[in-house]
Write a protein that holds these residues in place. Structure first.
Motif, PDB file in Angstrom:
ATOM      1  N   ALA A  62       0.851  -1.203   0.000  1.00 30.71           N
ATOM      2  CA  ALA A  62       0.000   0.000   0.000  1.00 30.71           C
ATOM      3  C   ALA A  62       0.875   1.237   0.000  1.00 30.71           C
ATOM      4  O   ALA A  62       1.715   1.398   0.887  1.00 30.71           O
ATOM      5  CB  ALA A  62      -0.870  -0.010   1.256  1.00 30.71           C
ATOM      6  N   MET A  63       0.693   2.094  -0.978  1.00 34.15           N
ATOM      7  CA  MET A  63       1.520   3.292  -0.988  1.00 34.15           C
ATOM      8  C   MET A  63       0.784   4.594  -1.207  1.00 34.15           C
ATOM      9  O   MET A  63       0.685   5.399  -0.314  1.00 34.15           O
ATOM     10  CB  MET A  63       2.662   3.130  -1.983  1.00 34.15           C
ATOM     11  N   THR A 220      10.817   0.467   5.593  1.00 33.65           N
ATOM     12  CA  THR A 220      10.449   1.882   5.602  1.00 33.65           C
ATOM     13  C   THR A 220       9.948   2.267   6.992  1.00 33.65           C
ATOM     14  O   THR A 220       9.087   1.594   7.550  1.00 33.65           O
ATOM     15  CB  THR A 220       9.326   2.127   4.577  1.00 33.65           C
TER      16      THR A 220
HETATM   17  C1  LIG Z   1       5.412   6.189  -0.100  1.00 30.74           C
HETATM   18  C2  LIG Z   1       4.673   5.286   0.839  1.00 30.74           C
HETATM   19  C3  LIG Z   1       3.375   5.626   1.220  1.00 30.74           C
HETATM   20  C4  LIG Z   1       2.644   4.778   2.057  1.00 30.74           C
HETATM   21  N1  LIG Z   1       1.336   5.058   2.320  1.00 30.74           N
HETATM   22  C5  LIG Z   1       0.557   4.126   2.942  1.00 30.74           C
HETATM   23  C6  LIG Z   1      -0.851   4.269   3.010  1.00 30.74           C
HETATM   24  O1  LIG Z   1      -1.414   5.263   2.535  1.00 30.74           O
HETATM   25  N2  LIG Z   1      -1.574   3.299   3.621  1.00 30.74           N
HETATM   26  C7  LIG Z   1      -0.976   2.177   4.152  1.00 30.74           C
HETATM   27  O2  LIG Z   1      -1.675   1.288   4.637  1.00 30.74           O
HETATM   28  N3  LIG Z   1       0.352   2.023   4.118  1.00 30.74           N
HETATM   29  C8  LIG Z   1       1.130   2.957   3.509  1.00 30.74           C
HETATM   30  N4  LIG Z   1       2.493   2.767   3.422  1.00 30.74           N
HETATM   31  C9  LIG Z   1       3.133   1.691   4.233  1.00 30.74           C
HETATM   32  C10 LIG Z   1       3.414   0.427   3.447  1.00 30.74           C
HETATM   33  O3  LIG Z   1       2.215  -0.181   3.042  1.00 30.74           O
HETATM   34  C11 LIG Z   1       4.262  -0.586   4.266  1.00 30.74           C
HETATM   35  O4  LIG Z   1       3.509  -1.037   5.373  1.00 30.74           O
HETATM   36  C12 LIG Z   1       5.567   0.002   4.767  1.00 30.74           C
HETATM   37  O5  LIG Z   1       6.141   0.840   3.785  1.00 30.74           O
HETATM   38  C13 LIG Z   1       6.580  -1.085   5.111  1.00 30.74           C
HETATM   39  O6  LIG Z   1       6.930  -1.854   3.968  1.00 30.74           O
HETATM   40  P1  LIG Z   1       8.332  -1.665   3.186  1.00 30.74           P
HETATM   41  O7  LIG Z   1       9.415  -1.759   4.212  1.00 30.74           O
HETATM   42  O8  LIG Z   1       8.355  -2.757   2.178  1.00 30.74           O
HETATM   43  O9  LIG Z   1       8.296  -0.309   2.537  1.00 30.74           O
HETATM   44  C14 LIG Z   1       3.245   3.599   2.574  1.00 30.74           C
HETATM   45  C15 LIG Z   1       4.575   3.276   2.191  1.00 30.74           C
HETATM   46  C16 LIG Z   1       5.280   4.091   1.334  1.00 30.74           C
HETATM   47  C17 LIG Z   1       6.665   3.678   0.947  1.00 30.74           C
END
Ligand SMILES: Cc1cc2nc3c(=O)[nH]c(=O)nc-3n(C[C@H](O)[C@H](O)[C@H](O)COP(=O)(O)O)c2cc1C
Length: 352
Positions: A62-63, A220
């Motif tokens: 989710a981003m 992240t």
């Molecule tokens: C640019 C960005 C925006 C995000 N926005 C949301 C969001 O709107 N809703 C959500 O549930 N998670 C959001 N996330 C969190 C991600 O879904 C995920 O839980 C988190 O980034 C950890 O995963 P990673 O280490 O693979 O990035 C966002 C992540 C990124 C990188």
């Protein structure tokens, strides 16, 4: 204002500063099997998600949504999802509900990925104060906007604390989730955003969520990202965020905690950076794995399909080398844990 926040999130998340880098998946060793008794070509990564066949147990994380840049990213993610047959989440859709001109940035997902399962997204603090009728209307709008097969609600208390315009309103969330579970026509997914879900929380979500996504610490960090956003105007918030930047349950531990307490499927995410990390997550008992930041970077370079194909290749190799012909076989692969994970599991009374 909201546009700037969404684009700040994209650029900061794509930078190495936002990555805290300790998912503890390096504490998991899948034991090599010199006699796999299968050919590499026999490895079958296909599985099902929400009743539909998908090519591998992987979900695009989710981003984003809400800005022109987000629209471009979502379109690229969706095209690759459709081409490769994997599900995808979208980012929080509140902006698309309250600002009709932002809707397009989400609708591109259903236009470019008509057949794969898509997951709508809303935030816990936003839903915590909505009365029944408005909550149901928001949820239905979010689902319809992308023709979603499920709705995800994200729990992000740590992010809201450090976000300059944060809304740390988490009273009543469980009640609102229960209402959604009763009223929605699609399954409910509850996820974190990079601080992890414990066995206590996973237990509370039994009968409330259909699926949980642990989104553990180690990739992240939204504590870091919000701290960096606050740095100039609110230096004290930046400093507080620095102190809490490692906060959270490392992903490997969160997977084991969630599997121990939750009766439904579990998605592993948070710091999953390649297919081998994904294989380890499946080895710990997760049903699916998901990654966000690596695909954000790939989308900015217009190389999403390449990034997912690489994950698939890595997963296939890890399956072959553990003798796993099917995804579920990875669970049976012998594993060895490093001291931090072993100690965590012992102290928490969780076996994995
Ligand atoms: C640019 C960005 C925006 C995000 N926005 C949301 C969001 O709107 N809703 C959500 O549930 N998670 C959001 N996330 C969190 C991600 O879904 C995920 O839980 C988190 O980034 C950890 O995963 P990673 O280490 O693979 O990035 C966002 C992540 C990124 C990188």
């Amino acid at each position: 204002m909201i546009d700037k926040r969404k684009n700040d999130h994209i650029f900061l998340a794509a930078s190495p500063e936002s990555q805290i880098g300790d998912s503890w998946l390096d504490e998991v060793v899948l034991v090599h099997r010199a006699l796999p008794e299968l050919d590499l070509d026999d490895v079958d990564t296909r599985t099902t998600f929400l009743g539909r066949e998908i090519s591998m147990p992987f979900i695009i994380g989710a981003m984003t949504g809400g800005t022109e840049l987000a629209e471009k990213i979502n379109a690229r993610l969706a095209k690759a999802a459709e081409e490769l047959g994997v599900p995808m989440y979208v980012g929080s859709q509140r902006v698309g509900i309250v600002k009709p001109e932002a809707r397009r940035s989400f609708e591109v997902v259903k236009a470019n990925a008509p057949t794969v399962p898509k997951i709508a997204n809303l935030g816990a603090p936003q839903i915590s104060r909505l009365p029944d009728d408005q909550l149901l209307r928001w949820a239905e709008e979010a689902v319809n906007m992308i023709d979603a097969a499920a709705l995800a609600v994200h729990l992000n208390p740590a992010q809201e604390v450090f976000q300059p315009e944060g809304e740390p309103y988490f009273k009543n969330v469980l009640d609102r989730l229960r209402f959604l579970k009763r009223s929605l026509r699609v399954p409910l997914i509850v996820k974190e955003v990079g601080n992890g879900i414990s066995k206590e929380v996973a237990g509370l979500l039994n009968g409330v969520a259909d699926i949980i996504d642990v989104a553990g610490a180690g990739g992240t960090s939204f504590v870091v990202i919000e701290g960096l956003r606050a740095k100039e105007a609110r230096p004290e918030l930046y400093e507080l965020a620095q102190e809490f930047k490692g906060w959270g349950i490392p992903t490997a531990a969160a997977i084991c905690e969630a599997k121990a307490a939750f009766k439904g499927p579990v998605i592993a995410s948070g710091g999953i950076r390649n297919g081998l990390d994904g294989a380890k997550a499946l080895g710990l008992g997760a049903d699916y794995f998901s990654a966000s930041q690596p695909l954000l970077k790939a989308a900015l370079d217009d190389k999403v399909a390449q990034a997912i194909s690489r994950m698939l290749k890595e997963l296939r190799i890890a399956m072959f080398l553990t003798g796993a012909a099917k995804v579920q076989d990875l669970r049976k692969a012998p594993k060895v844990f490093g001291p931090r994970l072993e100690s965590w599991l012992r102290q928490r009374g969780v076996s994995c």
